[in-house]
Scaffold this motif. Structure first.
Motif, mmCIF file in Angstrom:
data_model
loop_
_atom_site.group_PDB
_atom_site.id
_atom_site.type_symbol
_atom_site.label_atom_id
_atom_site.label_comp_id
_atom_site.label_asym_id
_atom_site.label_seq_id
_atom_site.Cartn_x
_atom_site.Cartn_y
_atom_site.Cartn_z
ATOM 1 N N MET A 164 0.981 -1.155 0.081
ATOM 2 C CA MET A 164 -0.098 0.137 -0.079
ATOM 3 C C MET A 164 0.834 1.248 -0.062
ATOM 4 S SD MET A 164 -3.331 -1.280 0.332
ATOM 5 C CE MET A 164 -4.013 -2.876 0.907
ATOM 6 N N ARG A 165 2.213 1.302 0.555
ATOM 7 C CA ARG A 165 2.761 2.445 0.644
ATOM 8 C C ARG A 165 4.250 2.438 -0.110
ATOM 9 N NH1 ARG A 165 3.688 4.067 6.877
ATOM 10 N NH2 ARG A 165 4.575 5.824 5.523
ATOM 11 N N GLY A 166 4.750 1.312 -0.260
ATOM 12 C CA GLY A 166 6.306 1.413 -0.877
ATOM 13 C C GLY A 166 7.189 0.806 -0.344
ATOM 14 N N LEU A 167 8.287 0.916 -0.317
ATOM 15 C CA LEU A 167 9.455 0.465 0.447
ATOM 16 C C LEU A 167 9.588 1.217 1.662
ATOM 17 C CD1 LEU A 167 11.677 -1.779 0.164
ATOM 18 C CD2 LEU A 167 13.025 -0.144 -0.619
ATOM 19 N N LEU A 168 9.638 0.722 2.817
ATOM 20 C CA LEU A 168 9.850 1.189 4.164
ATOM 21 C C LEU A 168 11.091 0.655 4.867
ATOM 22 C CD1 LEU A 168 6.143 0.589 5.412
ATOM 23 C CD2 LEU A 168 6.877 2.702 4.051
ATOM 24 N N ALA A 169 11.345 1.538 5.906
ATOM 25 C CA ALA A 169 12.543 1.209 6.807
ATOM 26 C C ALA A 169 11.722 1.342 8.115
ATOM 27 C CB ALA A 169 13.742 2.146 6.809
ATOM 28 N N ILE A 170 11.804 0.172 8.931
ATOM 29 C CA ILE A 170 11.383 0.210 10.497
ATOM 30 C C ILE A 170 12.757 0.071 11.325
ATOM 31 C CG2 ILE A 170 9.548 -0.946 11.750
ATOM 32 C CD1 ILE A 170 8.234 -1.817 9.220
ATOM 33 N N SER A 171 12.644 0.792 12.550
ATOM 34 C CA SER A 171 13.616 0.880 13.143
ATOM 35 C C SER A 171 13.512 -0.194 14.186
ATOM 36 C CB SER A 171 13.838 2.030 14.016
ATOM 37 O OG SER A 171 12.795 2.424 14.910
ATOM 38 N N PRO A 172 14.505 -0.799 15.114
ATOM 39 C CA PRO A 172 14.365 -1.615 15.967
ATOM 40 C C PRO A 172 13.311 -1.509 16.979
ATOM 41 C CG PRO A 172 16.696 -1.409 15.549
ATOM 42 C CD PRO A 172 15.654 -0.379 14.577
ATOM 43 N N SER A 173 13.179 -0.328 17.182
ATOM 44 C CA SER A 173 12.100 0.318 18.221
ATOM 45 C C SER A 173 10.632 0.472 17.389
ATOM 46 C CB SER A 173 12.354 1.471 18.807
ATOM 47 O OG SER A 173 12.448 2.389 17.839
ATOM 48 N N PRO B 244 4.727 5.882 -10.094
ATOM 49 C CA PRO B 244 4.361 5.486 -8.706
ATOM 50 C C PRO B 244 4.811 4.044 -8.414
ATOM 51 C CG PRO B 244 2.476 6.049 -9.730
ATOM 52 C CD PRO B 244 3.558 6.384 -10.801
ATOM 53 N N ILE B 245 5.146 3.378 -7.521
ATOM 54 C CA ILE B 245 5.225 2.091 -6.941
ATOM 55 C C ILE B 245 3.857 1.896 -6.263
ATOM 56 C CG2 ILE B 245 6.296 0.451 -5.546
ATOM 57 C CD1 ILE B 245 8.859 2.373 -5.662
#
Length: 369
Positions: free
Chosen positions: A121-130, A144-145
């Motif tokens: 739904m959003r694309g490529l994401l980065a999610i921190s360890p927290s 758009p992706i």
């Protein structure tokens, strides 16, 4: 009276015919040639090695579509609600770890311990360890992706991922499944492989022309990508150096590794001892293959009640293959009790089986060598 009745029936028949032939549908079906299905023979001979899986409860969640061990030793999975869950390898201490607001279908971890997630739904994401979520990219230039599907992070830090379709976006349709069905029915082959460079924050088009670009995995020397093309029952080997490649045109940078599979390939996961795991999420259906050269019939199908659609039967099937395309393991459950197995996460102790819609995470002891 009889004449009026006949005229009424004729008018009704004409209306029904006009509806079946002319009512607008969202696809513009293309002609393609489906190879004759090989059936369950040779390395894919029927067996029951996937039957009787043990289950890890996911509470109220379902659909562990992607499962992976994190660098912290915890087991992570993305589920149908859009949440990301974390648990111990035995399933204990289950908790919601993050929520992207979309639907993560695939993820990997980078050298900083961040989860790099392909969110349809959003694309490529980065999610921190927290658990903090940030957007890396949702465009390639002006394009758009629409359906980020799977991702793998190279040792260099570069992130390779698939955009399953540029025709049918999961967000616009409100469903990853709906978008996948339309894309595969249409067969316009707009799926692509993309690369994101975190140093330059640039996204490049690597390869296009795929019929629903799905799972992705890296070769051991990092020079090749393995990419599942769900809509054409095959797996590609594509150079990580490729740029602007169209796989419909012959190139030394892209070759079909596995062709004419007995089902629809989905996720790809690196396993132990050189294995690459693949889920065949549904078996082939002769009725669907027979419609390959009849685009009008596929469009007509969308005008019929869903109960009449030629949906492939439930059939559990996961396969492990080598980088040379040799089948190393084949596990099946003809009963389909564990629905739509999409891949396997392999540890020395267990095989965790991914699923699109299962209400729990299935696993079995790892007795493979």
């Amino acid at each position: 009276m009889i004449k009026k009745l006949l005229l009424g029936l004729l008018a009704l028949l004409l209306c029904a015919t006009a509806y079946l032939l002319l009512w607008p549908v969202p696809i513009q079906a293309q002609v393609w040639v489906a190879p004759p299905a090989p059936g369950y023979v040779g390395p894919h001979a029927p067996n029951t090695r996937l039957a009787g899986l043990q289950m890890i409860s996911l509470g109220a969640e379902e659909g562990p579509e992607h499962v992976a061990m994190g660098p912290d030793g915890w087991l992570y999975t993305a589920v149908g609600s859009g949440k990301l869950l974390r648990m111990k390898p035995d399933g204990s201490e289950l908790a919601v770890w993050a929520q992207t607001g979309g639907r993560v279908l695939g993820f990997d971890f980078d050298a900083q311990g961040r989860m790099i997630a392909a969110d349809a739904m959003r694309g490529l994401l980065a999610i921190s360890p927290s658990g903090e979520v940030s957007l890396l990219t949702d465009h390639v230039g002006d394009s758009p992706i629409l359906y980020a599907d799977a991702v793998v992070v190279a040792q260099s830090g570069e992130m390779f991922f698939t955009d399953a379709s540029t025709r049918f976006g999961a967000k616009a349709l409100g469903s990853t499944f709906e978008a996948s069905v339309l894309d595969i029915l249409e067969q316009s082959s707009t799926g692509r492989v993309l690369a994101y460079n975190p140093a330059t924050r640039q996204t490049r088009l690597m390869a296009q022309g795929l019929s629903f670009a799905n799972g992705i995995a890296l070769s051991s020397d990092q020079s090749q990508l393995f990419v599942a093309e769900t809509g054409r029952y095959r797996v590609w080997r594509i150079s990580t150096a490729a740029t602007g490649l169209d796989v419909r045109q012959a190139s030394p940078q892209a070759q079909v590794l596995l062709d004419n599979l007995p089902g629809y390939p989905d996720n790809l996961m690196r396993g132990l001892n050189g294995k690459i795991w693949m889920g065949l999420v549904k078996p082939r259906n002769p009725k669907i293959d027979n419609m390959a050269g009849k685009p009008w019939l596929r469009e007509l199908t969308l005008r019929l009640p869903r109960s009449t659609w030629p949906v492939p039967k439930a059939y559990g099937h996961v396969v492990a293959f080598s980088e040379q395309g040799q089948i190393l393991a084949d596990l099946q459950d003809p009963s389909g009790a564990y629905p739509e197995a999409t891949a396997v996460t392999e540890t020395p102790e267990r095989l965790y089986v991914h699923s699109l819609h299962a209400p729990a995470l299935g696993w079995r002891p790892n007795d493979l060598k």
